[in-house]
Motif scaffolding. Structure first.
Motif, PDB file in Angstrom:
ATOM      1  N   TYR A  24       1.186  -0.705   0.251  1.00 55.80           N
ATOM      2  CA  TYR A  24       0.570  -1.168   1.534  1.00 55.80           C
ATOM      3  C   TYR A  24       1.773  -2.018   2.489  1.00 55.80           C
ATOM      4  O   TYR A  24       2.687  -2.227   1.900  1.00 55.80           O
ATOM      5  CB  TYR A  24      -0.332  -2.526   0.785  1.00 55.80           C
ATOM      6  CG  TYR A  24      -1.688  -2.273   0.419  1.00 55.80           C
ATOM      7  CD1 TYR A  24      -2.900  -1.842   0.960  1.00 55.80           C
ATOM      8  CD2 TYR A  24      -1.628  -2.147  -0.948  1.00 55.80           C
ATOM      9  CE1 TYR A  24      -4.081  -1.779   0.452  1.00 55.80           C
ATOM     10  CE2 TYR A  24      -2.751  -1.949  -1.711  1.00 55.80           C
ATOM     11  CZ  TYR A  24      -4.061  -1.593  -0.902  1.00 55.80           C
ATOM     12  OH  TYR A  24      -5.058  -1.256  -1.517  1.00 55.80           O
ATOM     13  N   LEU A  93      -2.725  -4.861   3.591  1.00 53.34           N
ATOM     14  CA  LEU A  93      -3.045  -5.817   2.609  1.00 53.34           C
ATOM     15  C   LEU A  93      -2.875  -7.184   3.216  1.00 53.34           C
ATOM     16  O   LEU A  93      -1.638  -7.476   3.483  1.00 53.34           O
ATOM     17  CB  LEU A  93      -2.334  -5.647   1.255  1.00 53.34           C
ATOM     18  CG  LEU A  93      -2.962  -6.537   0.319  1.00 53.34           C
ATOM     19  CD1 LEU A  93      -4.472  -6.457  -0.151  1.00 53.34           C
ATOM     20  CD2 LEU A  93      -2.313  -6.482  -1.104  1.00 53.34           C
ATOM     21  N   LEU A 177      -9.018  -2.092  -4.536  1.00 55.80           N
ATOM     22  CA  LEU A 177      -7.847  -3.056  -4.926  1.00 55.80           C
ATOM     23  C   LEU A 177      -7.783  -3.125  -6.189  1.00 55.80           C
ATOM     24  O   LEU A 177      -6.577  -3.148  -6.748  1.00 55.80           O
ATOM     25  CB  LEU A 177      -8.100  -4.276  -3.973  1.00 55.80           C
ATOM     26  CG  LEU A 177      -6.570  -5.001  -4.011  1.00 55.80           C
ATOM     27  CD1 LEU A 177      -5.546  -4.255  -3.415  1.00 55.80           C
ATOM     28  CD2 LEU A 177      -6.600  -6.526  -3.672  1.00 55.80           C
TER      29      LEU A 177
END
Lengths: 350, 289
Positions: A24, A93, A177
């Motif tokens: 990310y 993120l 996640l």
């Protein structure tokens, strides 16, 4: 989805950060070169600031940048060539951001996806995952305990415990996640919902009546209240409340450049400015208090009437940063009929 | 949720703010500061639109601004009438035939043509406010049999501020519509030398002519003060129901798509829920307009 609960040890939180950086674009609270707290891109776990304090600017810019190119254009040979910029290449993120900042996205998603879909915003939004960090204490100006905003819309919230985090997963995005880094997370034991409730009580962030959402009907009857002029006239229209606000989303579209080439861009704008609604022959909000009234009513009356949640997460930045100390919470309570006492102190001296 | 109609976007559009390019095929000077632009779609077919809708028009380097679609759908291409008042409109006024401008649209709602059928229509325009009425007016004239009666009252501050002068002459010559032209009185009661029409504000004309509310719909656009006074006269003096009066509102807009938060009156987005409203709706707004 039903919420899921996990334990993330302090050590594994560091592992999560390091591993996530490979997958990310990771944004977290960190200190800039001058020591100021900002949302940035720390390169190591040690640089992440785990504090309750909010950076002055919210995290909204990661979905709605302050300036965003919509079209690049060039003129030459009697023709115009225009192209649109590429969509973001990496997932984002938001790591350890304040819950009030993470919650804002779910609220403003509603305006960007009703009717026409706002492609540039949604392209970023669809690639965003939030792992928010719950505050251990209410800050001086914030009032999230007075707004039952959609915490449900936050992908994951981490509650700091002794030596570990209790992580509550609330969306499919949050579940993805966890699945991606499953070996870092352990099943939560005990009764996590009770544990969270007592955490919120201790932090002072548990919901407290009367919630500001209940001001809506009172505000709807107070549009022509004579005290708007007294209480909101101190506003100088600087717009800092809107720029720091995680949910203020109003924007302008402007061209930058010249005849030969340049770009058309979307930029943040603010309703408290005098040019916001000014037209050649007509200015509906011709006084400053009317412009401030628009901001408050948009948040606590118009937006919930249209889209459900109030356009506020109670982060309190607009109170902290207001140069003339206008206190939106007190004004909502007053005009919304939640409190009989007029907003007090020198903050609202006319 | 929906995407804009496919034909409203350029063939390979990336996002909702990407404009199409239109070619200026003709210019008509309406007044010293107002020009009508005839525009052609070259990158694909013209999108379907309805009378009362608007678009975001612009020039790369100057920006975008909001204009109503000022021609009826049955005409070829598209026309807008632009008064020079600011940066974008000044840039547009510097264009020549063959130049290109940007366009997004059509946006907003429209006049309810089917509901108007069988009625007596009274159009009341003021100044540049005639532009949003023009498409509907020509559509009604094209289908004159759909309506019991058709009248136009058109007023401006000065003679040089009347737009579509050549069309007004045509209207005056027709026997299937009533036309009243008026200029603001400089000295009340004094005729203006050389002026063929009346010298009066609109409300006194209504008080004198007394168009009955029976089976009639009034469609009005002009300066806010004119709309307010016209509606007041119709409702209070002539007994109209506010729902019989249709108007189209001007608010500053940027996106035209219900996103940018600029054009709201209360929780109403003028760009999405409007710009066409009945006066009944207008009266229900927080009194900000």
């Amino acid at each position: 989805m039903d919420a899921e609960y996990y334990k993330l040890s302090a050590e594994n939180a560091a592992g999560l950060f390091e591993r996530a950086r490979a997958d990310y674009d990771v944004v977290a609270k960190t200190r800039d070169a001058n020591g100021n707290l900002v949302y940035g891109r720390p390169v190591s776990f040690e640089d992440v600031a785990f504090v309750d304090e909010q950076p002055p600017m919210s995290a909204k810019a990661f979905a709605l940048p302050q300036n965003e190119t919509l079209v690049r254009y060039e003129r030459g040979g009697g023709e115009i060539r225009a192209e649109t910029p590429e969509a973001p290449a990496r997932d984002l993120l938001l790591f350890g951001v304040n819950v009030c900042d993470a919650a804002a996205f779910d609220i403003i998603d509603r305006v960007f996806q009703w009717d026409y879909l706002d492609d540039p915003y949604l392209a970023r939004r669809e690639r965003t995952t939030q792992l928010a960090l719950a505050c251990t204490a209410l800050q001086r100006d914030c009032f999230c305990n007075r707004i039952s905003y959609a915490e449900d819309g936050v992908d994951a919230v981490a509650y700091p415990r002794e030596g570990h985090y209790l992580v509550k997963i609330q969306t499919d995005n949050g579940r993805r996640l966890v699945e991606r880094y499953r070996n870092l997370f352990a099943e939560a034991d005990g009764d996590p919902e009770t544990e969270i409730t007592s955490f919120l009580e201790k932090a002072g962030t548990a919901k407290r009546e009367p919630l500001l959402e209940t001001a809506q009907s009172g505000l709807a009857g107070a549009f022509e209240h004579a005290d708007w002029e007294i209480l909101a006239s101190t506003c100088i229209g600087c717009g800092i409340c809107t720029y720091t606000c995680p949910t203020c989303h109003c924007f302008d579209i402007q061209d930058e450049g010249g005849y030969v080439g340049g770009r058309r861009l979307r930029t943040w704008d603010h309703c408290t400015g005098r040019t916001f609604t000014a037209m050649p022959a007509h200015q509906p909000r011709d006084r400053q208090y009317k412009r401030y009234r628009q901001r408050l009513l948009h948040k606590f009356w118009y937006y919930p009437e249209r889209f459900g949640p109030v356009l506020c997460t109670g982060c309190g930045r607009c109170i902290t940063h207001c140069p003339v100390k206008i206190n939106i919470k007190e004004l909502v309570e007053y005009f919304g009929g939640l409190s009989d006492a007029p907003p007090g102190g020198r903050r609202h001296a006319p | 949720m929906r995407r804009p109609a496919a034909d409203a976007m350029p063939p390979d559009t990336e996002h909702i703010y990407e404009p199409r390019l239109l070619r200026v095929t003709g210019l008509a000077e309406e007044t010293p500061t107002t020009t009508t632009f005839q525009l052609a779609f070259e990158d694909g077919p013209r999108p379907d639109f309805k009378c009362g809708q608007f678009g975001e028009f612009g020039l790369y380097g100057a920006g975008e601004a909001t204009f109503c679609l000022a021609s009826p759908p049955h005409w070829e291409g598209l026309e807008i009438t632009v008064k020079e008042v600011g940066k974008v409109t000044r840039a547009l006024h510097n264009l020549n035939e063959g130049d290109q401008i940007t366009f997004r649209g059509p946006y907003g709602n429209w006049f309810p043509y089917e509901e108007l059928k069988g009625k007596k229509l009274l159009f009341i325009g003021g100044g540049i406010g005639q532009a949003p009425l023009r498409g509907l007016l020509w559509t009604c004239l094209e289908n004159r049999g759909d309506f019991e009666q058709l009248d136009l009252i058109y007023a401006a501050r000065e003679e040089c501020e009347l737009v579509y002068e050549r069309e007004l002459v045509d209207f005056e010559g027709r026997d299937d519509m009533g036309v009243t032209l008026a200029l603001d009185p400089v000295c009340p009661g004094e005729p203006i030398p050389g002026w063929r029409g009346r010298t009066s504000f609109v409300p006194p004309i209504l008080e004198e002519e007394r168009p009955s509310p029976e089976n009639r719909v009034v469609i009005t656009c002009g300066p806010p003060i004119m709309i307010k006074l016209v509606a007041k006269t119709l409702i209070e003096t002539l007994g109209y129901d506010p729902a019989q009066i249709w108007t189209t509102l001007e608010m500053r807009m940027k996106c035209g798509l219900g996103k940018c938060g600029r054009c709201n009156i209360g929780s109403t987005y003028v760009c999405k829920d409007g710009p066409v409203f009945t006066y009944e709706q207008v009266l229900a707004f927080p009194q900000e307009f």
